[in-house]
Write an enzyme that holds these catalytic residues in place. Structure first.
Site, mmCIF file in Angstrom:
data_model
loop_
_atom_site.group_PDB
_atom_site.id
_atom_site.type_symbol
_atom_site.label_atom_id
_atom_site.label_comp_id
_atom_site.label_asym_id
_atom_site.label_seq_id
_atom_site.Cartn_x
_atom_site.Cartn_y
_atom_site.Cartn_z
ATOM 1 C CE LYS A 1 28.706 -3.127 4.848
ATOM 2 N NZ LYS A 1 28.153 -3.785 3.805
ATOM 3 C CG PHE B 1 20.459 -8.487 -0.982
ATOM 4 C CD1 PHE B 1 20.478 -7.514 -0.254
ATOM 5 C CD2 PHE B 1 19.944 -8.047 -2.508
ATOM 6 C CE1 PHE B 1 20.702 -6.098 -0.495
ATOM 7 C CE2 PHE B 1 20.032 -6.626 -2.868
ATOM 8 C CZ PHE B 1 20.296 -5.644 -1.815
ATOM 9 N NE ARG C 1 29.397 5.029 -1.618
ATOM 10 C CZ ARG C 1 28.564 3.813 -1.389
ATOM 11 N NH1 ARG C 1 27.972 3.687 -0.127
ATOM 12 N NH2 ARG C 1 28.344 3.358 -2.342
ATOM 13 C CB THR D 1 27.500 -1.580 -4.200
ATOM 14 O OG1 THR D 1 27.239 -0.546 -3.992
ATOM 15 C CG2 THR D 1 26.726 -2.605 -3.143
ATOM 16 N NE ARG E 1 31.752 -1.275 -0.091
ATOM 17 C CZ ARG E 1 30.514 -0.555 -0.108
ATOM 18 N NH1 ARG E 1 30.169 -0.042 -1.358
ATOM 19 N NH2 ARG E 1 29.724 -0.558 0.718
ATOM 20 C CG ASN F 1 30.326 -4.519 0.643
ATOM 21 O OD1 ASN F 1 30.035 -4.464 1.807
ATOM 22 N ND2 ASN F 1 29.340 -3.978 -0.332
ATOM 23 C CG HIS G 1 27.425 1.302 5.630
ATOM 24 N ND1 HIS G 1 26.438 1.457 4.754
ATOM 25 C CD2 HIS G 1 27.306 2.864 6.199
ATOM 26 C CE1 HIS G 1 25.727 2.441 4.833
ATOM 27 N NE2 HIS G 1 26.247 3.364 5.591
HETATM 28 N N1 UDP Z 1 24.073 -5.733 -1.027
HETATM 29 C C1 UDP Z 1 24.164 -6.791 -1.489
HETATM 30 N N2 UDP Z 1 23.763 -7.230 -2.633
HETATM 31 C C2 UDP Z 1 23.248 -6.550 -3.666
HETATM 32 C C3 UDP Z 1 23.194 -4.890 -3.185
HETATM 33 C C4 UDP Z 1 23.721 -4.663 -1.918
HETATM 34 O O1 UDP Z 1 24.452 -8.070 -0.852
HETATM 35 O O2 UDP Z 1 22.891 -6.666 -4.786
HETATM 36 C C5 UDP Z 1 24.534 -5.511 0.177
HETATM 37 C C6 UDP Z 1 25.921 -5.039 0.315
HETATM 38 O O3 UDP Z 1 26.345 -5.457 1.536
HETATM 39 C C7 UDP Z 1 25.668 -3.588 0.332
HETATM 40 C C8 UDP Z 1 24.656 -3.330 1.131
HETATM 41 O O4 UDP Z 1 23.831 -4.491 0.978
HETATM 42 O O5 UDP Z 1 27.029 -2.968 0.898
HETATM 43 C C9 UDP Z 1 24.023 -2.016 1.132
HETATM 44 O O6 UDP Z 1 23.519 -1.853 -0.311
HETATM 45 P P1 UDP Z 1 23.775 -0.437 -0.885
HETATM 46 O O7 UDP Z 1 22.981 -0.308 -2.136
HETATM 47 O O8 UDP Z 1 23.182 0.699 0.033
HETATM 48 O O9 UDP Z 1 25.280 -0.202 -1.047
HETATM 49 P P2 UDP Z 1 26.437 0.502 -0.343
HETATM 50 O O10 UDP Z 1 25.489 1.872 -0.252
HETATM 51 O O11 UDP Z 1 26.748 -0.349 0.650
HETATM 52 O O12 UDP Z 1 27.474 0.553 -1.545
HETATM 53 MG MG MG Z 2 24.050 2.609 0.760
#
Ligand code: UDP
Ligand code: MG
Length: 165
Positions: free
Chosen positions: A10, A58, A90, A96, A107, A121, A124
């Site tokens: 990112k 968000f 992952r 996350t 992360r 973080n 992705h």
């Molecule tokens: N995100 C955030 N706040 C939250 C949850 C998610 O800012 O409470 C952002 C974060 O950058 C995350 C992205 O949104 O990586 C996508 O969210 P997802 O739940 O898909 O998490 P990921 O699959 O990236 O772990």
């Molecule tokens: Mg996701």
């Protein structure tokens, strides 16, 4: 099971010169990189990529974040391919929320939560095969990937495109 997964470094990762570190960490998986490109993310691509989160509070900040409005306007997109690719990637990414992520994960080591509450973080990674298929098809065309991951067809187009002058 052999799988493919979409990875995005990112804009915060690029701004903080973390590309090398992230790729080194991902090489621990012994997976193969089968596609890579540097992308300036449009609003359309950002909104399609995160379509599932459009009702989250968000969402608007997340779109600005992935478009690079807070860092640099670029993202590195890669496809990793091999045995259990989705879970292996992952695992190295970590949770996350960077504060909850294992401190030796990508992360956990490099992420932060902004005062606005966005999780910056760094990376992705797709979470399941349906998501990885949807995301890979969004970020890459068939000929940009060096293995045949999904069925593709040849079509004749009359699009204008830029060529070297
Ligand atoms: N995100 C955030 N706040 C939250 C949850 C998610 O800012 O409470 C952002 C974060 O950058 C995350 C992205 O949104 O990586 C996508 O969210 P997802 O739940 O898909 O998490 P990921 O699959 O990236 O772990
Ligand atoms: Mg996701």
């Amino acid at each position: 099971m052999v799988q493919q997964t979409l990875v995005l470094i990112k804009p915060d990762g690029l701004k903080k010169s973390l590309t090398g570190n992230v790729l080194t960490r991902l090489s621990e998986t012994k997976l193969e990189i089968v596609a890579a490109r540097i992308v300036q993310v449009s609003k359309k691509l950002a909104e399609e990529h995160y379509a599932m989160l459009k009702d989250k509070p968000f969402f608007d900040d997340l779109i600005k974040y992935i478009m690079g409005e807070y860092h640099k306007k670029k993202v590195m997109a890669l496809v990793y391919w091999g045995e259990d690719a989705i879970a292996k990637v992952r695992q190295i990414c970590g949770a996350t929320n960077p504060e909850e992520a294992d401190s030796v994960s990508i992360r956990g080591a490099y992420g932060r939560i902004t005062t606005k509450g966005v999780y910056e973080n760094v990376i992705h990674a797709s979470t399941n095969p349906e998501e990885s298929e949807r995301e890979i098809k969004l970020w890459f065309e068939p000929d940009e990937i060096i293995v045949d991951l999904y069925p593709a067809k040849t079509v004749k187009t009359t699009c204008e495109k830029r060529v070297w002058a």
